[in-house]
Motif scaffolding. Structure first.
Motif, PDB file in Angstrom:
ATOM      1  N   ALA A  83     -11.301  28.694 -10.471  1.00 33.82           N
ATOM      2  CA  ALA A  83     -11.029  27.702  -9.419  1.00 33.82           C
ATOM      3  C   ALA A  83     -11.305  26.309  -9.969  1.00 33.82           C
ATOM      4  O   ALA A  83     -12.231  26.117 -10.773  1.00 33.82           O
ATOM      5  CB  ALA A  83     -11.898  27.968  -8.193  1.00 33.82           C
ATOM      6  N   TYR A  84     -10.496  25.345  -9.505  1.00 34.94           N
ATOM      7  CA  TYR A  84     -10.583  23.988 -10.041  1.00 34.94           C
ATOM      8  C   TYR A  84     -10.282  22.982  -8.944  1.00 34.94           C
ATOM      9  O   TYR A  84      -9.579  23.274  -7.974  1.00 34.94           O
ATOM     10  CB  TYR A  84      -9.583  23.793 -11.200  1.00 34.94           C
ATOM     11  CG  TYR A  84      -9.721  24.828 -12.289  1.00 34.94           C
ATOM     12  CD1 TYR A  84     -10.607  24.647 -13.341  1.00 34.94           C
ATOM     13  CD2 TYR A  84      -8.974  26.009 -12.240  1.00 34.94           C
ATOM     14  CE1 TYR A  84     -10.741  25.607 -14.340  1.00 34.94           C
ATOM     15  CE2 TYR A  84      -9.102  26.965 -13.218  1.00 34.94           C
ATOM     16  CZ  TYR A  84      -9.990  26.768 -14.268  1.00 34.94           C
ATOM     17  OH  TYR A  84     -10.124  27.713 -15.235  1.00 34.94           O
ATOM     18  N   VAL A  85     -10.815  21.789  -9.126  1.00 34.40           N
ATOM     19  CA  VAL A  85     -10.492  20.674  -8.230  1.00 34.40           C
ATOM     20  C   VAL A  85      -9.117  20.150  -8.613  1.00 34.40           C
ATOM     21  O   VAL A  85      -8.807  19.989  -9.799  1.00 34.40           O
ATOM     22  CB  VAL A  85     -11.547  19.565  -8.333  1.00 34.40           C
ATOM     23  CG1 VAL A  85     -11.194  18.396  -7.412  1.00 34.40           C
ATOM     24  CG2 VAL A  85     -12.930  20.111  -7.982  1.00 34.40           C
ATOM     25  N   ARG A  86      -8.297  19.877  -7.624  1.00 36.08           N
ATOM     26  CA  ARG A  86      -6.940  19.381  -7.857  1.00 36.08           C
ATOM     27  C   ARG A  86      -6.738  18.069  -7.100  1.00 36.08           C
ATOM     28  O   ARG A  86      -7.428  17.769  -6.128  1.00 36.08           O
ATOM     29  CB  ARG A  86      -5.896  20.407  -7.407  1.00 36.08           C
ATOM     30  CG  ARG A  86      -5.857  21.656  -8.276  1.00 36.08           C
ATOM     31  CD  ARG A  86      -5.207  21.366  -9.605  1.00 36.08           C
ATOM     32  NE  ARG A  86      -5.059  22.566 -10.408  1.00 36.08           N
ATOM     33  CZ  ARG A  86      -5.847  22.889 -11.415  1.00 36.08           C
ATOM     34  NH1 ARG A  86      -6.880  22.100 -11.726  1.00 36.08           N
ATOM     35  NH2 ARG A  86      -5.640  23.996 -12.114  1.00 36.08           N
ATOM     36  N   GLY A  87      -5.761  17.301  -7.559  1.00 35.11           N
ATOM     37  CA  GLY A  87      -5.396  16.033  -6.921  1.00 35.11           C
ATOM     38  C   GLY A  87      -3.995  15.645  -7.337  1.00 35.11           C
ATOM     39  O   GLY A  87      -3.438  16.188  -8.302  1.00 35.11           O
ATOM     40  N   GLN A  88      -3.404  14.705  -6.627  1.00 35.32           N
ATOM     41  CA  GLN A  88      -2.046  14.254  -6.926  1.00 35.32           C
ATOM     42  C   GLN A  88      -2.098  13.136  -7.966  1.00 35.32           C
ATOM     43  O   GLN A  88      -2.107  11.948  -7.633  1.00 35.32           O
ATOM     44  CB  GLN A  88      -1.342  13.778  -5.659  1.00 35.32           C
ATOM     45  CG  GLN A  88      -1.108  14.891  -4.645  1.00 35.32           C
ATOM     46  CD  GLN A  88      -0.462  14.380  -3.373  1.00 35.32           C
ATOM     47  OE1 GLN A  88      -0.494  13.192  -3.078  1.00 35.32           O
ATOM     48  NE2 GLN A  88       0.116  15.280  -2.597  1.00 35.32           N
ATOM     49  N   VAL A  89      -2.130  13.534  -9.219  1.00 33.65           N
ATOM     50  CA  VAL A  89      -2.164  12.559 -10.306  1.00 33.65           C
ATOM     51  C   VAL A  89      -0.751  12.001 -10.502  1.00 33.65           C
ATOM     52  O   VAL A  89       0.190  12.748 -10.774  1.00 33.65           O
ATOM     53  CB  VAL A  89      -2.683  13.200 -11.603  1.00 33.65           C
ATOM     54  CG1 VAL A  89      -2.713  12.178 -12.728  1.00 33.65           C
ATOM     55  CG2 VAL A  89      -4.073  13.787 -11.381  1.00 33.65           C
TER      56      VAL A  89
ATOM     57  N   ALA B  91     -13.528  15.116  -9.074  1.00 36.04           N
ATOM     58  CA  ALA B  91     -12.368  14.606  -9.794  1.00 36.04           C
ATOM     59  C   ALA B  91     -11.464  15.769 -10.162  1.00 36.04           C
ATOM     60  O   ALA B  91     -11.951  16.883 -10.435  1.00 36.04           O
ATOM     61  CB  ALA B  91     -12.803  13.859 -11.049  1.00 36.04           C
ATOM     62  N   PRO B  92     -10.152  15.579 -10.149  1.00 34.37           N
ATOM     63  CA  PRO B  92      -9.235  16.658 -10.516  1.00 34.37           C
ATOM     64  C   PRO B  92      -9.552  17.215 -11.897  1.00 34.37           C
ATOM     65  O   PRO B  92      -9.813  16.479 -12.842  1.00 34.37           O
ATOM     66  CB  PRO B  92      -7.861  15.975 -10.487  1.00 34.37           C
ATOM     67  CG  PRO B  92      -8.022  14.851  -9.530  1.00 34.37           C
ATOM     68  CD  PRO B  92      -9.427  14.361  -9.733  1.00 34.37           C
TER      69      PRO B  92
END
Length: 347
Positions: A43-49, A332-333
């Motif tokens: 599992a990982y942190v994600r974001g709209q880069v 942070a992603p």
């Protein structure tokens, strides 16, 4: 004594075997160590880069930000030399002014053509009056000519005047037709010039857009990654200059398909963040992926072979992070997390 020693060794070996068996059952969550909590470290942190790139080519004239800076929507990031695009905008404006002047001239030409048409129509009425006079004179002279009362020269003059009046009427009517065609030509030409004006206006708008695109601004609030743009650098359309990471982040946990039976949308989730000394945070299941992760891979596995080994697939699950958590702003992603879901909790 030997028998006693053998009995103790047997008991020790049996105890070690039982402990090993218990450990295996616990590791595989088999009875009596079954649990309603499903856990995964995949599992990982994600974001709209967002990768920021220019829409046009040119030299970088200004780099207004630095690495990892916090920016606001609309803030200037990079500026491309705009001298060429300014001249193109001015050129497009001049072309628009010329087309508008031509359109105004066509309006004057149409009015002049309409005036000539009215003049030709008035001339036709005048010639028709002259023709009626000539016909009346000929109607009086012709009976007198048969009786020999008038001279031959008077008769010839009256007949010539009648023929001239008829010819003038035909010429005037032809002039009316020509004037009508001139009016129609002016109308058609005006439509063409109106289209040219619209095209020139569109060219001005395109030039304005190109000029605005020399200023590369932040599309939304967030933090920047490493800034790759350099002062004086020549960049083409699509060159990656920097990346923007917005403030909104979430967690994507890849659960095995054997763990999905008890998962429901809305269930509370707890997770620990490796980068924050395994600090615990909370969230809830937001939605499930429509397909397993293997279905989105570039090289998909081909299972229709003779040597098949069944492997449990993983399904990505999106987890929303609960608001108002002190450490949430430090996520942070790309950060690794360990996610746990109690399947006994209602969704």
């Amino acid at each position: 004594m030997t028998r006693l020693f053998r009995s103790v060794s047997t008991y020790v070996a049996l105890a070690i075997g039982l402990v090993g068996l218990a450990f295996i059952l616990y590791a595989w969550r088999l009875p009596p160590f079954t649990s309603s909590v499903e856990t995964t470290d995949n599992a990982y942190v994600r974001g709209q880069v967002t990768v920021i790139s220019p829409q046009l080519a040119g030299y970088v004239a200004e780099v207004a930000v630095q690495d990892f800076a916090q920016v606001k929507q609309g803030q200037l990031l990079v500026r491309i030399d705009d001298r060429i695009f300014t001249q193109k905008r001015d050129q497009a404006r001049a072309t628009l002014a010329a087309q508008r002047a031509a359109l105004a001239n066509s309006e004057q030409a149409r009015r002049a053509a309409e005036a000539r048409l009215r003049q030709s129509e008035a001339n036709v009425e005048s010639v028709q009056a002259t023709l009626r006079t000539a016909e009346a004179n000929w109607g009086r002279i012709e009976p007198l000519r048969e009786r020999g009362v008038v001279t031959q020269s008077s008769t010839d003059q009256s007949l010539m005047t009648l023929d001239q009046a008829r010819a003038s009427l035909a010429a005037s009517q032809a002039a009316v037709d020509v004037a009508k065609q001139d009016v129609q030509t002016a109308i058609v030409n005006r439509q063409s010039l109106e289209a040219a004006v619209e095209g020139a206006e569109a060219a001005v708008q395109l030039a304005e857009i190109d000029l605005q695109n020399t200023r590369i601004v932040a599309p939304q609030d967030g933090r920047l990654g490493e800034v790759g743009a350099r002062l004086g650098q020549y960049v083409a359309a699509g060159t990656q200059l920097l990346a923007l990471v917005p403030e909104q982040v979430w967690v994507v946990a890849n659960f095995k398909e054997t763990q999905l039976a008890g998962l429901r949308i809305g269930q509370p989730v707890s997770f620990t963040v490796d980068a924050l000394h395994h600090a615990a945070m909370t969230g809830h299941i937001e939605r499930f992926s429509p397909a397993a992760g293997s279905e989105f891979s570039v090289i998909r596995a081909e299972n229709a072979t003779g040597n098949f080994v069944k492997i449990a697939q993983r399904l990505p699950v999106r987890i929303a992070i609960d608001a108002r958590q002190p450490l949430a702003e430090r996520l942070a992603p790309g950060m690794s997390v360990v996610v746990s879901v109690d399947t006994a909790s209602p969704g």
